[in-house]
Design a protein around this motif. Sequence first.
Motif, mmCIF file in Angstrom:
data_model
loop_
_atom_site.group_PDB
_atom_site.id
_atom_site.type_symbol
_atom_site.label_atom_id
_atom_site.label_comp_id
_atom_site.label_asym_id
_atom_site.label_seq_id
_atom_site.Cartn_x
_atom_site.Cartn_y
_atom_site.Cartn_z
ATOM 1 N N GLN A 51 76.719 14.131 60.088
ATOM 2 C CA GLN A 51 75.318 14.496 59.884
ATOM 3 C C GLN A 51 74.444 14.077 61.076
ATOM 4 O O GLN A 51 73.230 14.244 61.042
ATOM 5 C CB GLN A 51 74.773 13.842 58.613
ATOM 6 C CG GLN A 51 75.545 14.206 57.360
ATOM 7 C CD GLN A 51 75.482 15.693 57.072
ATOM 8 O OE1 GLN A 51 74.412 16.279 57.089
ATOM 9 N NE2 GLN A 51 76.625 16.299 56.828
ATOM 10 N N GLY A 52 75.069 13.495 62.101
ATOM 11 C CA GLY A 52 74.327 13.051 63.281
ATOM 12 C C GLY A 52 73.641 11.708 63.101
ATOM 13 O O GLY A 52 72.796 11.332 63.909
ATOM 14 N N ARG A 53 74.020 10.968 62.058
ATOM 15 C CA ARG A 53 73.443 9.643 61.808
ATOM 16 C C ARG A 53 74.347 8.575 62.403
ATOM 17 O O ARG A 53 75.562 8.749 62.490
ATOM 18 C CB ARG A 53 73.286 9.402 60.312
ATOM 19 C CG ARG A 53 72.274 10.331 59.658
ATOM 20 C CD ARG A 53 72.181 10.053 58.180
ATOM 21 N NE ARG A 53 73.480 10.312 57.572
ATOM 22 C CZ ARG A 53 73.685 11.045 56.498
ATOM 23 N NH1 ARG A 53 72.664 11.573 55.867
ATOM 24 N NH2 ARG A 53 74.896 11.235 56.008
ATOM 25 N N VAL A 95 66.739 -7.004 70.299
ATOM 26 C CA VAL A 95 66.329 -6.885 68.901
ATOM 27 C C VAL A 95 67.221 -5.845 68.230
ATOM 28 O O VAL A 95 67.311 -4.702 68.693
ATOM 29 C CB VAL A 95 64.845 -6.466 68.778
ATOM 30 C CG1 VAL A 95 64.463 -6.221 67.328
ATOM 31 C CG2 VAL A 95 63.947 -7.500 69.420
ATOM 32 N N GLN A 96 67.876 -6.253 67.130
ATOM 33 C CA GLN A 96 68.737 -5.311 66.426
ATOM 34 C C GLN A 96 67.895 -4.313 65.656
ATOM 35 O O GLN A 96 66.969 -4.681 64.929
ATOM 36 C CB GLN A 96 69.685 -6.020 65.468
ATOM 37 C CG GLN A 96 70.660 -5.069 64.819
ATOM 38 C CD GLN A 96 71.697 -5.749 63.950
ATOM 39 O OE1 GLN A 96 71.648 -6.959 63.747
ATOM 40 N NE2 GLN A 96 72.637 -4.979 63.437
ATOM 41 N N LEU A 97 68.229 -3.047 65.815
ATOM 42 C CA LEU A 97 67.540 -1.983 65.089
ATOM 43 C C LEU A 97 68.215 -1.816 63.742
ATOM 44 O O LEU A 97 69.441 -1.781 63.643
ATOM 45 C CB LEU A 97 67.589 -0.679 65.873
ATOM 46 C CG LEU A 97 67.015 -0.736 67.291
ATOM 47 C CD1 LEU A 97 67.102 0.641 67.936
ATOM 48 C CD2 LEU A 97 65.588 -1.255 67.290
ATOM 49 N N ARG A 98 67.433 -1.687 62.716
ATOM 50 C CA ARG A 98 67.948 -1.573 61.353
ATOM 51 C C ARG A 98 67.550 -0.225 60.752
ATOM 52 O O ARG A 98 66.504 0.323 61.081
ATOM 53 C CB ARG A 98 67.369 -2.679 60.469
ATOM 54 C CG ARG A 98 67.615 -4.064 60.993
ATOM 55 C CD ARG A 98 68.773 -4.679 60.291
ATOM 56 N NE ARG A 98 68.953 -6.052 60.739
ATOM 57 C CZ ARG A 98 70.095 -6.663 60.669
ATOM 58 N NH1 ARG A 98 71.128 -6.052 60.173
ATOM 59 N NH2 ARG A 98 70.216 -7.890 61.085
ATOM 60 N N GLY A 99 68.384 0.255 59.871
ATOM 61 C CA GLY A 99 68.038 1.456 59.123
ATOM 62 C C GLY A 99 68.238 2.738 59.904
ATOM 63 O O GLY A 99 68.737 2.755 61.022
ATOM 64 N N GLY A 100 67.819 3.806 59.275
ATOM 65 C CA GLY A 100 68.020 5.137 59.824
ATOM 66 C C GLY A 100 67.146 5.505 60.997
ATOM 67 O O GLY A 100 67.331 6.553 61.594
ATOM 68 N N SER A 101 66.202 4.657 61.343
ATOM 69 C CA SER A 101 65.289 5.007 62.439
ATOM 70 C C SER A 101 65.793 4.549 63.804
ATOM 71 O O SER A 101 65.092 4.714 64.800
ATOM 72 C CB SER A 101 63.910 4.416 62.172
ATOM 73 O OG SER A 101 63.981 2.998 62.143
ATOM 74 N N ALA A 102 66.996 3.998 63.876
ATOM 75 C CA ALA A 102 67.500 3.489 65.159
ATOM 76 C C ALA A 102 67.529 4.580 66.227
ATOM 77 O O ALA A 102 67.163 4.336 67.377
ATOM 78 C CB ALA A 102 68.887 2.885 64.988
ATOM 79 N N LEU A 103 67.943 5.778 65.864
ATOM 80 C CA LEU A 103 68.064 6.841 66.858
ATOM 81 C C LEU A 103 66.717 7.340 67.364
ATOM 82 O O LEU A 103 66.633 7.866 68.471
ATOM 83 C CB LEU A 103 68.883 8.000 66.294
ATOM 84 C CG LEU A 103 70.341 7.675 65.977
ATOM 85 C CD1 LEU A 103 71.025 8.883 65.346
ATOM 86 C CD2 LEU A 103 71.083 7.210 67.221
#
Length: 89
Positions: free
Chosen positions: A48-50, A62-70
Motif C-alpha cells: 500500500q506504499g506505507r 528524533v524517531q518518527l512515529r505513526g503513519g506520517s513518517a513518509l
Amino acid sequence: MPRVSFTPTLRRHLDVPARTVTAATVGAALDAICTDHPTLRGYLLDDQGRLRHHVAVFVDDVQLRGGSALTHPLEETSEVVIMQALSGG
C-alpha cells in the motif's frame, strides 16, 4: 540536501550506501533512493506504499512515529537514518 543513511544491520541485507538527495519529505527521499535500488522499496514499504512496521525512521535524531513518517518534511541539513526495528518479547 538531506542525507539518508542506513544502519549496518539493514545494510547487511541490502547494500545501500548513504547518500544525499533532493527531497522535501522522507517519502520523497526514499523514492529517490529506491529508484537506484529497487529491492529496497519492498523492504521498506508494504504493498500500500506505507512504511513497514519493522522499519524505524529517525530525522535529526528524533524517531518518527505513526503513519506520517513518509510525509515528514525535511530541511536542507536534515540527517535521515533508516534502521531495522527490533520487536519481540
